[in-house]
Motif scaffolding. Structure first.
Motif: not given
Length: 115
Positions: A65-78
């Motif tokens: 779950a931690l890896a998934g959240v970090i992956g999703t978050w970094i994908g939203t960075r401009r």
């Protein structure tokens, strides 16, 4: 398990705070202790700046779950964001400029932290 996450080039700590909110708000991260650790204040500092996020949890499955959240978050960075994740003596660097999709981040984190 104790996991530490920090960002390169985030002098104000805004991006780290944003990631901390994502981790706290994710349903799969319930029961995980998420803490922002502040850098040591220097003369002239206006207030504390977060230096890293510390996530403490027991079940190994939470790492997914931690890896998934970090992956999703970094994908939203401009802008390209570079972050480090450490657990014990293992450390992974993720360069957002080289990431094509969030699943790639999660897979890399899981692969390198579970070796």
């Amino acid at each position: 398990m104790d996991v530490q996450v920090w960002l390169v080039g985030d002098e104000s700590g805004d991006e780290l705070r944003s990631l901390g909110r994502w981790l706290r708000d994710d349903e799969d991260m319930r029961g995980v202790t998420i803490e922002l650790r502040n850098a040591t204040m220097q003369p002239g500092d206006m207030g504390p700046t977060p230096e890293l996020i510390q996530a403490i949890f027991q079940p190994q499955g939470v790492l997914v779950a931690l890896a998934g959240v970090i992956g999703t978050w970094i994908g939203t960075r401009r802008r390209a964001t570079k972050l480090h994740v450490r657990s014990g003596d293992k450390e992974v660097e993720i360069d957002g400029a080289k990431i094509n999709n969030p699943e790639q981040v999660a897979a890399q984190l899981l692969r390198e932290l579970n070796q």
